[in-house]
Structures are given as C-alpha cells and as structure tokens.
Motif scaffolding. Structure first.
Motif, mmCIF file in Angstrom:
data_model
loop_
_atom_site.group_PDB
_atom_site.id
_atom_site.type_symbol
_atom_site.label_atom_id
_atom_site.label_comp_id
_atom_site.label_asym_id
_atom_site.label_seq_id
_atom_site.Cartn_x
_atom_site.Cartn_y
_atom_site.Cartn_z
ATOM 1 N N SER A 26 -25.217 52.003 64.289
ATOM 2 C CA SER A 26 -25.489 51.737 65.704
ATOM 3 C C SER A 26 -25.363 53.006 66.532
ATOM 4 C CB SER A 26 -24.522 50.677 66.239
ATOM 5 O OG SER A 26 -24.650 49.465 65.534
ATOM 6 N N SER A 27 -24.550 53.958 66.050
ATOM 7 C CA SER A 27 -24.325 55.203 66.789
ATOM 8 C C SER A 27 -25.453 56.208 66.608
ATOM 9 C CB SER A 27 -23.007 55.849 66.344
ATOM 10 O OG SER A 27 -21.918 54.978 66.513
ATOM 11 N N LEU A 28 -26.274 56.049 65.574
ATOM 12 C CA LEU A 28 -27.290 57.048 65.248
ATOM 13 C C LEU A 28 -28.187 57.375 66.425
ATOM 14 C CD1 LEU A 28 -28.434 56.042 61.635
ATOM 15 C CD2 LEU A 28 -27.081 58.008 62.337
ATOM 16 N N LEU A 29 -28.642 56.354 67.104
ATOM 17 C CA LEU A 29 -29.514 56.516 68.258
ATOM 18 C C LEU A 29 -28.859 57.411 69.306
ATOM 19 C CD1 LEU A 29 -31.888 55.585 70.138
ATOM 20 C CD2 LEU A 29 -30.491 53.600 70.679
ATOM 21 N N PHE A 30 -27.589 57.141 69.604
ATOM 22 C CA PHE A 30 -26.869 57.890 70.631
ATOM 23 C C PHE A 30 -26.507 59.293 70.147
ATOM 24 C CE2 PHE A 30 -26.317 53.451 71.570
ATOM 25 C CZ PHE A 30 -26.454 53.380 72.949
ATOM 26 N N ILE A 31 -26.246 59.411 68.850
ATOM 27 C CA ILE A 31 -25.914 60.718 68.291
ATOM 28 C C ILE A 31 -27.097 61.675 68.435
ATOM 29 C CG2 ILE A 31 -25.476 61.956 66.130
ATOM 30 C CD1 ILE A 31 -23.738 59.568 65.267
ATOM 31 N N VAL A 32 -28.284 61.211 68.078
ATOM 32 C CA VAL A 32 -29.474 62.066 68.176
ATOM 33 C C VAL A 32 -29.729 62.451 69.630
ATOM 34 C CG1 VAL A 32 -31.970 62.155 67.813
ATOM 35 C CG2 VAL A 32 -30.504 61.097 66.086
ATOM 36 N N LEU A 33 -29.565 61.498 70.542
ATOM 37 C CA LEU A 33 -29.757 61.794 71.969
ATOM 38 C C LEU A 33 -28.744 62.816 72.473
ATOM 39 C CD1 LEU A 33 -30.418 58.258 73.527
ATOM 40 C CD2 LEU A 33 -31.995 60.192 73.541
ATOM 41 N N VAL A 34 -27.473 62.645 72.098
ATOM 42 C CA VAL A 34 -26.421 63.508 72.634
ATOM 43 C C VAL A 34 -26.518 64.922 72.076
ATOM 44 C CG1 VAL A 34 -24.537 63.199 70.950
ATOM 45 C CG2 VAL A 34 -24.008 63.396 73.383
ATOM 46 N N VAL A 35 -27.063 65.086 70.873
ATOM 47 C CA VAL A 35 -27.251 66.425 70.310
ATOM 48 C C VAL A 35 -28.243 67.214 71.165
ATOM 49 C CG1 VAL A 35 -28.238 67.709 68.371
ATOM 50 C CG2 VAL A 35 -26.599 65.875 67.943
ATOM 51 N N GLY A 36 -29.380 66.583 71.499
ATOM 52 C CA GLY A 36 -30.363 67.257 72.337
ATOM 53 C C GLY A 36 -29.820 67.542 73.725
ATOM 54 N N LEU A 37 -29.109 66.570 74.295
ATOM 55 C CA LEU A 37 -28.545 66.756 75.633
ATOM 56 C C LEU A 37 -27.509 67.872 75.644
ATOM 57 C CD1 LEU A 37 -28.285 65.746 78.577
ATOM 58 C CD2 LEU A 37 -26.495 64.206 77.774
ATOM 59 N N THR A 38 -26.733 67.996 74.570
ATOM 60 C CA THR A 38 -25.704 69.035 74.489
ATOM 61 C C THR A 38 -26.315 70.419 74.590
ATOM 62 O OG1 THR A 38 -24.219 67.651 73.167
ATOM 63 C CG2 THR A 38 -23.896 70.028 73.029
ATOM 64 N N GLY B 159 -28.706 67.172 59.780
ATOM 65 C CA GLY B 159 -29.324 67.844 60.915
ATOM 66 C C GLY B 159 -28.288 68.353 61.908
ATOM 67 N N ILE B 160 -27.262 67.547 62.158
ATOM 68 C CA ILE B 160 -26.200 67.957 63.083
ATOM 69 C C ILE B 160 -25.481 69.191 62.552
ATOM 70 C CG2 ILE B 160 -23.941 67.298 64.010
ATOM 71 C CD1 ILE B 160 -25.006 64.404 64.079
ATOM 72 N N ILE C 297 -29.550 54.357 79.403
ATOM 73 C CA ILE C 297 -28.886 54.954 78.240
ATOM 74 C C ILE C 297 -28.430 56.376 78.526
ATOM 75 C CG2 ILE C 297 -30.896 56.019 77.091
ATOM 76 C CD1 ILE C 297 -29.849 54.796 74.472
ATOM 77 N N GLU C 298 -29.094 57.036 79.487
ATOM 78 C CA GLU C 298 -28.749 58.426 79.787
ATOM 79 C C GLU C 298 -27.304 58.563 80.272
ATOM 80 O OE1 GLU C 298 -30.841 56.206 82.834
ATOM 81 O OE2 GLU C 298 -31.648 57.068 80.995
ATOM 82 N N MET C 299 -26.806 57.577 81.001
ATOM 83 C CA MET C 299 -25.432 57.647 81.488
ATOM 84 C C MET C 299 -24.424 57.562 80.334
ATOM 85 S SD MET C 299 -25.513 58.161 84.708
ATOM 86 C CE MET C 299 -26.950 59.193 84.343
ATOM 87 N N THR C 300 -24.730 56.693 79.361
ATOM 88 C CA THR C 300 -23.864 56.575 78.181
ATOM 89 C C THR C 300 -23.850 57.872 77.389
ATOM 90 O OG1 THR C 300 -24.348 54.203 78.016
ATOM 91 C CG2 THR C 300 -23.441 55.266 76.060
ATOM 92 N N VAL C 301 -25.017 58.492 77.276
ATOM 93 C CA VAL C 301 -25.135 59.730 76.502
ATOM 94 C C VAL C 301 -24.391 60.870 77.196
ATOM 95 C CG1 VAL C 301 -26.749 61.427 75.577
ATOM 96 C CG2 VAL C 301 -27.335 59.008 75.509
ATOM 97 N N CYS D 123 -35.429 65.397 70.541
ATOM 98 C CA CYS D 123 -34.333 64.523 70.095
ATOM 99 C C CYS D 123 -34.468 63.125 70.713
ATOM 100 C CB CYS D 123 -32.979 65.124 70.476
ATOM 101 S SG CYS D 123 -32.471 66.519 69.436
ATOM 102 N N ALA D 124 -34.888 63.068 71.984
ATOM 103 C CA ALA D 124 -35.077 61.766 72.633
ATOM 104 C C ALA D 124 -36.208 60.998 71.962
ATOM 105 C CB ALA D 124 -35.369 61.962 74.116
ATOM 106 N N ALA D 125 -37.263 61.718 71.563
ATOM 107 C CA ALA D 125 -38.384 61.074 70.865
ATOM 108 C C ALA D 125 -37.947 60.558 69.496
ATOM 109 C CB ALA D 125 -39.535 62.069 70.705
ATOM 110 N N LEU D 126 -37.155 61.359 68.780
ATOM 111 C CA LEU D 126 -36.637 60.918 67.480
ATOM 112 C C LEU D 126 -35.730 59.698 67.649
ATOM 113 C CD1 LEU D 126 -35.792 64.398 65.884
ATOM 114 C CD2 LEU D 126 -37.683 62.874 65.272
ATOM 115 N N ALA D 127 -34.946 59.700 68.730
ATOM 116 C CA ALA D 127 -34.104 58.534 69.026
ATOM 117 C C ALA D 127 -34.974 57.310 69.297
ATOM 118 C CB ALA D 127 -33.206 58.824 70.222
ATOM 119 N N GLY D 128 -36.129 57.530 69.949
ATOM 120 C CA GLY D 128 -37.063 56.434 70.190
ATOM 121 C C GLY D 128 -37.598 55.859 68.900
ATOM 122 N N LEU D 129 -37.861 56.727 67.927
ATOM 123 C CA LEU D 129 -38.332 56.273 66.611
ATOM 124 C C LEU D 129 -37.247 55.456 65.905
ATOM 125 C CD1 LEU D 129 -40.086 59.560 65.414
ATOM 126 C CD2 LEU D 129 -41.205 57.461 66.163
#
Length: 339
Positions: free
Chosen positions: A45-57, A171-172, A242-246, A219-225
C-alpha cells in the motif's frame, strides 16, 4: 558506542525507530498487525506514496515544492487506462504515461526557472490544470475494466515477495547513492542549501531545478501506473489530496521544506509511517474519520520533538566548539608565557 551516537543523530534512524514503535504498540493491542501478511500489505500500500515522495524529495532538496503530483498521477493513470481500453499495448501505455509526467514536470521547471514563478504557485496552478484536462480527456467518466494482464503487474511475486516492491526498493537505493555519492547528484542539495554559493561554484542551477521537476513528474506518472494496476480503475478524482500526505511523509522523513536537507531513504520511511498509521487505526478499530486528525497530530508531535532534539544537538555542538576554541587559546597563551 560512537556508532550508536552517530546513528541517533540521524533523522532517518529516529524515524525508523518511531516506525518500529508503532508496530510494537499496535502489535500488543492486535497481534494480527505484526503478521507477515499484514506487513507485506502495508508495504504494498505504501509503494504508491513511496514513488511519489522520492520525486518530491528531489524537488524539495533544491528549495522548491511540487504540489501538482496528485494531478499528474490522475492524468497519467487516465491516459494509460484509456490506451489499454482502446486495445493499446501495455508498453505503449506506460511510455505515454511517463511522457505525460515528464512534460508536466518540464513545464513546471520552466515556469519556475525561466518565468520566475514561485514553485508553490506554479505547481498549484498546474494541479488545477491537470485536473481539468483529466475530466475533459475522460469525458467525466471513470476508466474501468482495465486488462487483467496490466492489473497482474502489481501482483507478481518472487519467493513470496512482491516484484514491484523489489523494483521500487532497488530504484530508491540507486537514487539515494546518486544524490549522496555522485558530484552531480549533490548539486540538488547544494542548490537548496545555498543557491548563490552553488552559482559561484559553477553549478548549472536552472538546469538542475528543471531536472528535479521532471524527476518529480516522472515519479508521479509511475505512481499513477501503480495506482491503476493496484486499483484496477481510475476515477475522475484519482490522487485528490494525495499531495498533502506526500509532503507530510517527506517532512516526517527529515526532508526540509527550506531545501538542502534530507534523503530519499528518510522520505521513504516517512511514507511507510503515514500508511502504517492508517493501517494501525483499522487494526485498533478506530473509526476511519479520525485518520486525518490522528495522522496530523502525530506528525506535529514528531516534527516538534525532532526539532527540539536537533536544537539541543546544535547547542551541544556549539558548546563543544566553544570549549575547543577556549582551550586552544589557553594553550597558545601558556605556550607564549613559557617562551
């Protein structure tokens, strides 16, 4: 002993300890939370958020912010889903989604660097634009009945471990090593830490800021996939809020909103914590409407506590430096008298 002291000073280590505490406390209340299956479900369940947060970081390291990740996720997932529904190949749909994410990131980067628009305003505007495009592109309809082959991509296992989880962790690790060990990778932190100093050192600041937004978009696109594959459908409000959670996950993992400080490892742990809190509340049979309030309260407590500990550490370091300086001066004076 010095190894433990050095570890304790690292924000990532303290965040990891907090994650372990969550599992231990909730495990005492409900032992099912500590089962292998439960832990694997939390990580999946965390994978989606992990990919997003890596790009945001990567963006946050430069001293900027990307609020458009939720809109990019939804639009990329919708593009991928409609291509698949219309008979396109999985490969083409994935490439199309990544292209969408990269294009949005490029527009964000150019707006921030060339037009000198605040990253907050630029990405906030892009968030709204992508939401509208998403609705227009799908005619306001949900994208449903995705091919079984695509949905199975997120369910594949090797030796009982999710393949997607292995790929994301690999990847991380690669990104972490690039950002911390390579000269060009350290440019991102250098820009956020001291942009004027980075310019004097010859760092191509504008180019790397654009790179950071492109990375966040991809990363956001990969999270979308991942979202489309795990859920099996894409609603018109996919990724909403979701952006606030990330952002919270990144801050929780030790990434500074001011730039220059943080790692993707810490941000990843922060993302796992955010999802673990939600899972923990379910196992503790706490009504779902408390999720946001409790998550927000814990986030404030953790950040404030860490800030206090960091200040104490900084004061201790300053005292040690002062003592060393005074001692050095005394030695110099005594040496002069001896002569």
């Amino acid at each position: 002993m010095s190894i433990y002291k050095n570890l304790a000073k690292k924000r990532e280590f303290r965040t990891l300890i907090f994650l372990a505490v969550i599992f231990i406390i909730v495990g005492f209340i409900n032992t099912d939370f500590l089962t292998i299956g439960s832990i694997q479900n939390t990580l999946k369940s965390s994978l989606l958020f992990i990919v997003l947060v890596v790009g945001l970081t990567i963006v946050l390291l430069t001293g900027n912010i990307d609020i458009s990740v939720g809109g990019t996720l939804g639009l990329s997932a919708a593009v991928c889903g409609l291509i698949l529904k219309n008979g396109g190949s999985i490969f083409v749909s994935i490439l199309a989604a990544i292209f969408i994410g990269a294009a949005i990131g490029l527009i964000n980067g150019l707006g921030v660097t060339k037009l000198k628009i605040s990253s907050f305003i630029m990405t906030l505007g892009m968030l709204e634009i992508t939401r509208v495009i998403h609705v227009i592109y799908t005619n306001g309809q949900w994208v449903e009945n995705l091919p079984a082959g695509f949905k199975q991509l997120s369910q594949m296992n090797v030796l009982g471990i999710n393949v997607l989880l292995i790929i994301v962790l690999a990847g991380i690790t690669a990104i972490h090593l690039f950002l911390t060990r390579s000269r060009k990778g350290r440019y991102f932190s250098a820009i956020g830490d001291n942009i004027d100093g980075a310019i004097l050192l010859g760092v191509p600041v504008q180019r790397y800021v654009i790179y950071s937004f492109i990375a966040s978009g991809v990363c956001a696109a990969l999270a979308g996939l991942i979202f489309a594959s795990q859920i099996g459908f894409i609603s018109t409000n996919a990724g909403l809020g979701i952006e606030m959670t990330v952002i919270a996950a990144a801050v929780l993992g030790g990434v500074s909103l001011s730039g220059g400080v943080g790692t993707v490892i810490g941000a990843t742990i922060g993302a796992v914590i955010m999802i673990s809190i939600n899972s923990a509340l379910i196992y503790m049979k706490i009504p779902a409407f408390w999720n946001d309030a409790i998550s927000g309260l814990l986030l404030i407590m953790i950040v404030v506590t860490d800030a206090v500990l960091s200040r104490r550490a900084d004061k201790h370091i300053k005292k040690e430096r002062l003592k060393a300086r005074v001692l050095k001066e005394e030695v110099s004076v005594n040496h002069a008298h001896a002569k």
